[in-house]
Design an enzyme around this catalytic site. Structure first.
Site, PDB file in Angstrom:
ATOM      1  N   SER A 173     -15.200   7.925 -21.072  1.00 60.84           N
ATOM      2  CA  SER A 173     -16.657   7.915 -20.857  1.00 60.84           C
ATOM      3  C   SER A 173     -17.049   6.989 -19.711  1.00 60.84           C
ATOM      4  O   SER A 173     -18.104   7.196 -19.101  1.00 60.84           O
ATOM      5  CB  SER A 173     -17.410   7.556 -22.139  1.00 60.84           C
ATOM      6  OG  SER A 173     -17.013   6.306 -22.645  1.00 60.84           O
ATOM      7  N   GLY A 174     -16.266   5.970 -19.438  1.00 65.87           N
ATOM      8  CA  GLY A 174     -16.410   5.177 -18.224  1.00 65.87           C
ATOM      9  C   GLY A 174     -17.629   4.273 -18.136  1.00 65.87           C
ATOM     10  O   GLY A 174     -17.911   3.745 -17.067  1.00 65.87           O
ATOM     11  N   GLY A 175     -18.382   4.137 -19.232  1.00 60.70           N
ATOM     12  CA  GLY A 175     -19.586   3.306 -19.176  1.00 60.70           C
ATOM     13  C   GLY A 175     -20.870   4.138 -19.191  1.00 60.70           C
ATOM     14  O   GLY A 175     -21.967   3.590 -19.098  1.00 60.70           O
ATOM     15  N   GLU A 233      -4.017   8.580 -17.387  1.00 60.56           N
ATOM     16  CA  GLU A 233      -5.436   8.279 -17.134  1.00 60.56           C
ATOM     17  C   GLU A 233      -5.632   7.671 -15.740  1.00 60.56           C
ATOM     18  O   GLU A 233      -5.502   6.465 -15.561  1.00 60.56           O
ATOM     19  CB  GLU A 233      -5.958   7.310 -18.210  1.00 60.56           C
ATOM     20  CG  GLU A 233      -7.426   6.971 -18.030  1.00 60.56           C
ATOM     21  CD  GLU A 233      -7.961   6.002 -19.099  1.00 60.56           C
ATOM     22  OE1 GLU A 233      -7.155   5.436 -19.862  1.00 60.56           O
ATOM     23  OE2 GLU A 233      -9.182   5.819 -19.143  1.00 60.56           O
ATOM     24  N   LYS A 238      -6.320  12.394 -18.891  1.00 63.72           N
ATOM     25  CA  LYS A 238      -7.569  11.720 -19.275  1.00 63.72           C
ATOM     26  C   LYS A 238      -8.301  11.307 -18.001  1.00 63.72           C
ATOM     27  O   LYS A 238      -8.078  10.213 -17.464  1.00 63.72           O
ATOM     28  CB  LYS A 238      -7.251  10.512 -20.163  1.00 63.72           C
ATOM     29  CG  LYS A 238      -8.472   9.688 -20.546  1.00 63.72           C
ATOM     30  CD  LYS A 238      -8.201   8.815 -21.747  1.00 63.72           C
ATOM     31  CE  LYS A 238      -9.351   7.878 -22.016  1.00 63.72           C
ATOM     32  NZ  LYS A 238      -9.295   7.272 -23.337  1.00 63.72           N
ATOM     33  N   ARG A 273     -16.213   3.466 -25.439  1.00 63.07           N
ATOM     34  CA  ARG A 273     -17.580   2.953 -25.560  1.00 63.07           C
ATOM     35  C   ARG A 273     -18.566   4.015 -26.048  1.00 63.07           C
ATOM     36  O   ARG A 273     -19.451   3.723 -26.847  1.00 63.07           O
ATOM     37  CB  ARG A 273     -18.042   2.388 -24.213  1.00 63.07           C
ATOM     38  CG  ARG A 273     -17.471   1.032 -23.921  1.00 63.07           C
ATOM     39  CD  ARG A 273     -17.627   0.670 -22.468  1.00 63.07           C
ATOM     40  NE  ARG A 273     -16.703   1.406 -21.607  1.00 63.07           N
ATOM     41  CZ  ARG A 273     -16.623   1.260 -20.287  1.00 63.07           C
ATOM     42  NH1 ARG A 273     -17.440   0.414 -19.682  1.00 63.07           N
ATOM     43  NH2 ARG A 273     -15.747   1.922 -19.571  1.00 63.07           N
ATOM     44  N   ARG A 320     -16.490  -7.291 -25.244  1.00 62.19           N
ATOM     45  CA  ARG A 320     -17.471  -6.449 -25.965  1.00 62.19           C
ATOM     46  C   ARG A 320     -18.101  -7.234 -27.123  1.00 62.19           C
ATOM     47  O   ARG A 320     -19.281  -7.122 -27.404  1.00 62.19           O
ATOM     48  CB  ARG A 320     -16.800  -5.201 -26.521  1.00 62.19           C
ATOM     49  CG  ARG A 320     -16.039  -4.387 -25.499  1.00 62.19           C
ATOM     50  CD  ARG A 320     -16.745  -3.105 -25.085  1.00 62.19           C
ATOM     51  NE  ARG A 320     -15.899  -2.306 -24.231  1.00 62.19           N
ATOM     52  CZ  ARG A 320     -15.793  -2.451 -22.905  1.00 62.19           C
ATOM     53  NH1 ARG A 320     -16.491  -3.384 -22.277  1.00 62.19           N
ATOM     54  NH2 ARG A 320     -14.986  -1.678 -22.201  1.00 62.19           N
TER      55      ARG A 320
HETATM   56  P1  13P Z   1     -14.358   4.466 -22.149  1.00 60.19           P
HETATM   57  O1  13P Z   1     -14.628   5.770 -22.834  1.00 60.19           O
HETATM   58  O2  13P Z   1     -15.137   3.310 -22.677  1.00 60.19           O
HETATM   59  O3  13P Z   1     -14.399   4.585 -20.641  1.00 60.19           O
HETATM   60  O4  13P Z   1     -12.850   4.089 -22.476  1.00 60.19           O
HETATM   61  C1  13P Z   1     -11.891   5.060 -22.419  1.00 60.19           C
HETATM   62  C2  13P Z   1     -10.579   4.428 -22.219  1.00 60.19           C
HETATM   63  O5  13P Z   1      -9.679   4.649 -22.976  1.00 60.19           O
HETATM   64  C3  13P Z   1     -10.391   3.532 -21.067  1.00 60.19           C
HETATM   65  O6  13P Z   1      -9.023   3.306 -20.840  1.00 60.19           O
END
Ligand code: 13P
Length: 339
Positions: free
Chosen positions: A261-263, A177, A219, A294, A33
């Site tokens: 959020s996944g991108g 998650e 999650k 993110r 990042r």
């Molecule tokens: P993002 O919200 O960027 O997808 O990250 C969440 C997260 O904790 C990934 O393991």
């Protein structure tokens, strides 16, 4: 098992309109990042970045918890105050990422398996003593030609359940998650199908390992078409597909659900969460919130640029983003609120 403590922590993490900040990027992800943002990739820059985040004024109004990484949980501000003490003072519950990332799975070409169970009991004891009250473990599921397969999903969900059991043994609330990755050209329907499969298997494995769902947070990914899909879905369609998938596959006794959020862009992740609350207000068995990395950090990271003179501007962006997610949790977000 310290059931009361687990339930109290999980309830506090899901309270009101608050949510979680994932700031648990591994060193390699944090460096990636930073590289994208043109920031030097050193331990001191990573420390300074985390200091910028954690010293954001009034962050405790927006966040119930923050997920740290092993490097960060031991670090302090330039003036010597431990990050974990800053969180406690702000009323934000400290959490810790405990998985050790993913590797290729033997006999399953193109698929990943998460590592980190070895020595986990001892690490959890240490993290509890340091002040962590919840943890995170991420499993990765990729959609592609002939993948994922049953064997890959079963192995990943079994590991999540074993991790969750160890967390609860140590009075630490597990965040589980199972992330179905957005990248790909799959349809929203396909994402819904794979997400449902993973969740079904996850709760089967959690039951086998005797995990108490009242002291556990899920999650998940939102249900979306793949990023390479030309036609993206509208907000209501995503909200419906996501919530229906969860209603069918997540037992009502789960303490709460906090999305990754996944991108997605920060605006889109916020708008999707908001649409779910608008559409399903009062109809959900569990609280529904955010656990974004993110989608909260990106504007602040871009504004910070690794320079002290930008700290205040970056903190303002971070606070604004988190408070827009609070509004989404209340179903009160509108695009006009964007800055
Ligand atoms: P993002 O919200 O960027 O997808 O990250 C969440 C997260 O904790 C990934 O393991």
């Amino acid at each position: 098992m310290k059931t009361d403590e687990l339930i109290n922590t999980a309830t506090a993490l899901m309270a009101g309109d608050k949510g979680l900040l994932a700031m648990d990027e591994s060193t390699s992800t944090a460096n990636k990042r930073f590289e994208e943002a043109g920031i030097p990739q050193t331990i001191e820059y990573r420390r300074a970045y985390r200091e910028m985040i954690l010293t954001t004024p009034n962050l405790g109004r927006c966040l119930s918890g923050a997920i740290l990484y092993d490097e960060t949980i031991h670090q302090s501000t330039k003036k010597g105050e431990l990050f974990i003490d800053i969180l406690k003072k702000s009323g934000i519950i400290p959490g810790i990422k405990v998985d050790e990332g993913t590797v290729d799975m033997a006999n399953f070409p193109g698929k990943k398996i998460t590592e980190g169970l070895d020595g986990l009991r001892q690490r959890l004891e240490k993290y509890y003593d340091l002040g962590a009250r919840f943890a995170k473990w991420r499993a990765v599921i990729t959609i592609g030609d002939g993948i994922p397969t049953k064997g890959n999903i079963e192995a990943n969900m079994h590991l999540l359940a074993r991790y969750a059991a160890l967390c609860q043994e140590n009075a630490i609330v597990p965040i589980v998650e199972p992330e179905v990755i957005m990248e790909g050209d799959h349809s929203l329907k396909k994402c819904a199908k794979v997400t449902a499969k993973a969740l079904k298997e996850l709760f089967k494995q959690l039951e086998k390992q005797k995990v108490d769902l009242r002291g556990l947070i899920l999650k998940p990914n939102m249900v979306l078409p793949g990023t390479k899909r030309e036609k993206q879905a509208d907000l209501d369609k995503v909200a419906k597909a996501t919530v229906e998938c969860l209603l069918h596959n997540v037992p009502p006794s789960v303490a709460g659900i906090a999305f990754l959020s996944g991108g997605q862009s920060p605006q889109l992740a916020t708008a999707h969460l908001n649409a779910m609350h608008v559409k399903y207000k009062g109809k959900l068995p569990w609280p529904l919130t955010f656990s974004f990395a993110r989608a909260i950090q990106k504007p602040a990271l871009d504004a910070w640029k690794g320079q002290d003179k930008n700290v205040k501007a970056a903190q303002k962006l971070l606070y604004t983003r988190a408070s827009l997610d609070n509004a989404a949790r209340r179903g009160e977000y509108t695009p006009e609120m964007e800055f």
